[in-house]
Design a protein around this motif. Structure first.
Motif, PDB file in Angstrom:
ATOM      1  N   TYR A 121       0.816  -1.220   0.000  1.00  0.00           N
ATOM      2  CA  TYR A 121       0.000   0.000   0.000  1.00  0.00           C
ATOM      3  C   TYR A 121       0.845   1.264   0.000  1.00  0.00           C
ATOM      4  CZ  TYR A 121      -3.984   3.003   0.893  1.00  0.00           C
ATOM      5  OH  TYR A 121      -4.941   3.966   0.769  1.00  0.00           O
ATOM      6  N   ARG A 132       3.880   3.147  -1.145  1.00  0.00           N
ATOM      7  CA  ARG A 132       4.903   3.015  -2.177  1.00  0.00           C
ATOM      8  C   ARG A 132       6.304   3.186  -1.616  1.00  0.00           C
ATOM      9  NH1 ARG A 132       1.916   4.310  -7.324  1.00  0.00           N
ATOM     10  NH2 ARG A 132      -0.165   4.567  -6.512  1.00  0.00           N
ATOM     11  N   ARG A 133       6.453   4.091  -0.659  1.00  0.00           N
ATOM     12  CA  ARG A 133       7.774   4.371  -0.135  1.00  0.00           C
ATOM     13  C   ARG A 133       8.370   3.182   0.611  1.00  0.00           C
ATOM     14  NH1 ARG A 133       7.796  10.707   0.805  1.00  0.00           N
ATOM     15  NH2 ARG A 133       5.952  10.845  -0.480  1.00  0.00           N
ATOM     16  N   GLU A 136      -9.944   3.939  -4.489  1.00  0.00           N
ATOM     17  CA  GLU A 136      -9.819   5.355  -4.840  1.00  0.00           C
ATOM     18  C   GLU A 136     -11.071   6.116  -4.385  1.00  0.00           C
ATOM     19  OE1 GLU A 136      -9.589   6.268  -8.992  1.00  0.00           O
ATOM     20  OE2 GLU A 136      -8.255   7.972  -8.645  1.00  0.00           O
ATOM     21  N   GLN A 179     -10.888   6.699  -0.744  1.00  0.00           N
ATOM     22  CA  GLN A 179      -9.964   7.805  -0.452  1.00  0.00           C
ATOM     23  C   GLN A 179     -10.634   9.138  -0.730  1.00  0.00           C
ATOM     24  OE1 GLN A 179      -6.779   6.793  -3.079  1.00  0.00           O
ATOM     25  NE2 GLN A 179      -5.789   5.409  -1.623  1.00  0.00           N
ATOM     26  N   VAL A 229     -12.230   8.295   3.693  1.00  0.00           N
ATOM     27  CA  VAL A 229     -12.064   7.161   4.592  1.00  0.00           C
ATOM     28  C   VAL A 229     -10.596   7.115   5.034  1.00  0.00           C
ATOM     29  CG1 VAL A 229     -12.259   4.668   4.817  1.00  0.00           C
ATOM     30  CG2 VAL A 229     -13.882   5.908   3.396  1.00  0.00           C
ATOM     31  N   PRO A 230     -10.325   7.030   6.358  1.00  0.00           N
ATOM     32  CA  PRO A 230      -8.939   7.025   6.820  1.00  0.00           C
ATOM     33  C   PRO A 230      -8.172   5.802   6.313  1.00  0.00           C
ATOM     34  CG  PRO A 230     -10.467   7.322   8.658  1.00  0.00           C
ATOM     35  CD  PRO A 230     -11.280   6.985   7.463  1.00  0.00           C
ATOM     36  N   THR A 231      -6.865   5.980   6.177  1.00  0.00           N
ATOM     37  CA  THR A 231      -6.019   4.925   5.624  1.00  0.00           C
ATOM     38  C   THR A 231      -6.149   3.617   6.401  1.00  0.00           C
ATOM     39  OG1 THR A 231      -4.496   6.650   4.972  1.00  0.00           O
ATOM     40  CG2 THR A 231      -3.661   4.401   4.928  1.00  0.00           C
ATOM     41  N   VAL A 233      -8.645   2.418   7.990  1.00  0.00           N
ATOM     42  CA  VAL A 233      -9.912   1.752   7.663  1.00  0.00           C
ATOM     43  C   VAL A 233      -9.847   1.168   6.258  1.00  0.00           C
ATOM     44  CG1 VAL A 233     -12.401   2.076   7.392  1.00  0.00           C
ATOM     45  CG2 VAL A 233     -11.173   3.279   9.207  1.00  0.00           C
ATOM     46  N   HIS A 281     -11.240  -2.453   3.630  1.00  0.00           N
ATOM     47  CA  HIS A 281     -11.426  -2.536   2.186  1.00  0.00           C
ATOM     48  C   HIS A 281     -10.381  -3.398   1.490  1.00  0.00           C
ATOM     49  CE1 HIS A 281     -14.743   0.269   2.101  1.00  0.00           C
ATOM     50  NE2 HIS A 281     -14.082   1.014   2.949  1.00  0.00           N
ATOM     51  N   LEU A 292      -5.476  13.902  -4.527  1.00  0.00           N
ATOM     52  CA  LEU A 292      -5.342  12.458  -4.741  1.00  0.00           C
ATOM     53  C   LEU A 292      -4.405  12.129  -5.895  1.00  0.00           C
ATOM     54  CD1 LEU A 292      -9.023  11.207  -4.271  1.00  0.00           C
ATOM     55  CD2 LEU A 292      -7.080  10.783  -2.781  1.00  0.00           C
ATOM     56  N   ASN A 348     -16.970  -1.723  -2.846  1.00  0.00           N
ATOM     57  CA  ASN A 348     -16.283  -2.899  -2.325  1.00  0.00           C
ATOM     58  C   ASN A 348     -17.194  -4.117  -2.486  1.00  0.00           C
ATOM     59  OD1 ASN A 348     -15.093  -4.883  -0.771  1.00  0.00           O
ATOM     60  ND2 ASN A 348     -14.414  -3.450   0.808  1.00  0.00           N
ATOM     61  N   LEU A 356     -18.038   7.659   9.949  1.00  0.00           N
ATOM     62  CA  LEU A 356     -16.690   8.213  10.009  1.00  0.00           C
ATOM     63  C   LEU A 356     -16.698   9.595  10.640  1.00  0.00           C
ATOM     64  CD1 LEU A 356     -15.086   7.433   6.559  1.00  0.00           C
ATOM     65  CD2 LEU A 356     -14.313   6.676   8.797  1.00  0.00           C
TER      66      LEU A 356
END
Lengths: 286, 353
Positions: A110, A112-113, A178, A181, A185-187, A189, A194, B77, B129, B144
């Motif tokens: 998830y 990339r770094r 996407e 995001q 939705v927080p990372t 979660v 998902h 994004l 999903n 949320l």
């Protein structure tokens, strides 16, 4: 696409398994092994550690179905009890390796770094031969059931990590991630609800193979004397002990050997069937 | 995930003045770059437009014109190594606070995405999903941002499903995405986007993957929702028919730049830029393209293709495909000229009929 009634398609997976004779056979063997291991207290005909020097090295008979070992202990009872340890170690290894592997794989896939460094770490771990790395780890940690689980868990974690990373890379690019995001939705979660949920299939398949390998590796470690302590019966230690009497009393090692072959082969067959049933669907939905 | 651009100005995300009253979003000289081995791809190159409250602005262009990258830049994004390299994206939130989204950190965006700006996408088939019931996915959006009991949450989700005109919401709430049609899924996506009551909705080709009758339904729904909820909408599309249905203002993009901008009626009545004209001429038109005897008029395609964004011609980016090109077009990059109130065009030819 076949109709599925639930999102994981549990119903269709079960039906798929039951339509495959090898998978059915494997399931029966595994259920038998698990039942025997779980019910060892009631199902084993003798106390596994009960010595009876007068009855040593007896060939299989009605009284001792699998014969007796060099101390007159009942091989059938010891094989059943050993199954409990072997299965417990195998299962614990699956949990440990899945915990480490899923965490590493999700991070690498998830973020990339993190992918470069984590993937190199995974590659480096996979470059060691399994058993050698496990021996080294156990040697460093000291032999005990807990350390064997920890060592094998670390050895097999990269396999889980690679599968999880690959699937995460695919799912991360899917529109619904996407969309999540874009809707804030927080990372954390996104990762758990998902992505991780959609990884259930490949993790199940990989877990089955890791289970099989862990049983084999534990037996190997015990055989080499770096596994669980030698007075605890495991299939590996039984073979190691029986090796000295290979010519006079082969049954001491045949039966635990058969137990290993049957369990490992069944797990592999089941894993193959699960992969056929679960992975193509993952490919279809992506 | 957005990476903060190597900004020359300090990253603040604080309040900034300079946004006219009644404007929700003002994009000024936006530059979004994607470094690659073949050079920097300027996917968005100096885009400027404003979105007044309660209005719909449509961004139109071919594939590769930078319209989607513009919307992703607003949402923060852009996937690294892409980044917003310049310009400002001023946004006024519901409390009246103005922020520059171009300088906002990921943490700052957490309060923007969802409750302030929500986005819906092109692919309703994959935007949900597959393992979660649609009701849970909509409910997730609400949960949320506020604490709410399960029962109240379910009631709210049913309310949202009614709002987007899904029949039998009490049973549909427990359906999985694969049990729904594309149009229904897009309605669910819209419900998810509306769950946090955003005041700005970005719709990135929301009807492209749907067949025409469903397209019309979704457009009618979006138009109704906008009127009822007073939302501002940024609508990304390549379909001029859709623009005619929904937009108040139109921004035409080509190769990462705005080539024409006008109120929708003005644009269709008096298209000025040759690219806009060509785009209008190439739109299929039942009344015009076939006569009673079944004779077809040839479709007016635009010759050539959008040039690769790493190798744009020095002058007007449309010059190689333009029917009215002059030598001057190939030399200097034309600026935007106002030809009527609120109508600007990036073309040096004032003499076209």
């Amino acid at each position: 696409m076949t109709a599925v009634t639930s999102p994981l398609g549990e119903d269709s997976v079960w039906r798929g398994l039951l339509r495959r004779p090898p998978a059915v056979g494997a399931l029966i063997v595994l259920i038998a092994v698990v039942v025997l291991a779980a019910g060892a207290d009631f199902l084993a005909p003798y106390v596994p550690s009960k010595l009876s020097i007068a009855n040593r090295l007896q060939a299989p008979s009605a009284l001792h179905l699998f014969g007796t070992d060099e101390f007159g202990r009942d091989v059938l009872s010891r094989t059943i009890w050993a199954g409990r340890i072997s299965l417990a170690v195998g299962g614990a290894v699956v949990l440990v390796s899945a915990l480490i592997g899923v965490t590493l794989g999700l991070m690498a896939g998830y973020f990339r770094r993190l992918d470069g460094p984590l993937s190199r770490l995974i590659d480096a771990m996979m470059a060691f031969p399994d058993i050698l790395l496990a021996i080294a780890l156990v040697a460093a940690l000291g032999p005990s059931a807990f350390n064997v689980v920890l060592a094998l868990g670390i050895v097999y974690a990269p396999r889980a990590a690679r599968v999880v990373r690959a699937s995460t890379l695919v799912i991360r690019e899917l529109a619904y991630v996407e969309a999540a995001q874009a809707l804030g939705v927080p990372t954390a979660v996104i990762l758990t609800r998902h992505i991780l949920r959609n990884l259930a299939s490949p993790i199940t398949v990989q877990g089955t193979f890791i289970f099989a390998n862990a049983i084999l590796a534990e037996a190997g470690l015990s055989f080499l004397g770096v596994g669980v302590s030698p007075d605890v019966p495991t299939w590996g230690t039984m073979i190691a002990m029986g090796r000295q009497f290979m010519d006079q009393a082969g049954w001491i090692m045949w039966f635990p050997g058969i137990a290993i072959v049957a369990s490992v082969m069944s797990l592999q067959v089941l894993g193959d069937a699960l992969r056929d049933l679960l992975d193509p669907r993952l490919a279809r939905t992506t | 995930m957005s990476a903060a651009a190597p900004a020359t100005m300090p990253t603040s995300g604080g309040e900034i003045d300079g946004l006219a009253e009644g404007v929700v979003l003002a994009v000024t000289d936006l530059e979004t770059h994607f470094p690659s081995r073949r050079g920097v791809a300027k996917a968005v190159d100096g885009v400027t437009f404003t979105l007044p409250r309660g209005r719909t602005v449509a961004v139109v262009g071919e594939s590769g014109s930078g319209k989607s990258v513009t919307s992703l830049s607003i949402m923060g994004l852009i996937a690294p190594p892409g980044h917003v390299a310049g310009g400002r994206i001023l946004h006024r939130d519901r409390k009246g606070v103005v922020r520059d989204l171009a300088k906002l950190s990921n943490a700052g965006f957490r309060h923007i995405r969802g409750p302030e700006i929500a986005m819906i996408f092109q692919e309703p088939m994959t935007s949900l999903n597959p393992l979660m019931r649609v009701g849970d996915q909509i409910g997730e959006m609400i949960a949320l941002h506020e604490r709410i009991s399960r029962r109240a949450l379910r009631a709210r989700v049913i309310e949202l499903l009614q709002l987007v005109e899904i029949p039998e919401p009490e049973t549909r709430i427990d359906a999985y995405p694969h049990q729904m049609s594309g149009g229904m899924r897009q309605r669910v996506m819209i419900a998810m986007a509306l769950a946090c009551r955003p005041n700005l909705l970005i719709a990135d080709e929301p009807t492209t993957a749907l067949d025409v009758t469903i397209q019309a339904q979704i457009l009618a729904l979006l138009r109704r929702l906008q009127a009822d909820l007073g939302m501002s909408v940024l609508f990304i599309t390549h379909n001029l028919g859709v623009v005619a249905e929904i937009a108040h203002e139109v921004v035409v993009m080509y190769a990462g730049r705005v080539v024409e901008q006008a109120p929708v009626g003005d644009l269709f009545a008096r298209p000025s830029h040759p690219y806009t004209r060509a785009l209008l001429a190439s739109t299929p038109n039942i009344a015009r393209d076939i006569d009673a005897e079944g004779r077809r008029r040839p479709l007016a395609a635009i010759p050539g293709a959008v040039p690769p964004i790493t190798a744009l011609p020095p002058g007007c980016a449309f010059a190689p495909r333009c029917a009215h090109v002059l030598d001057a077009c190939r030399e200097g990059r034309p600026g935007l000229v106002a030809i009527a109130p609120d109508h600007v065009t990036r073309c040096i030819r004032r003499d076209l009929p």
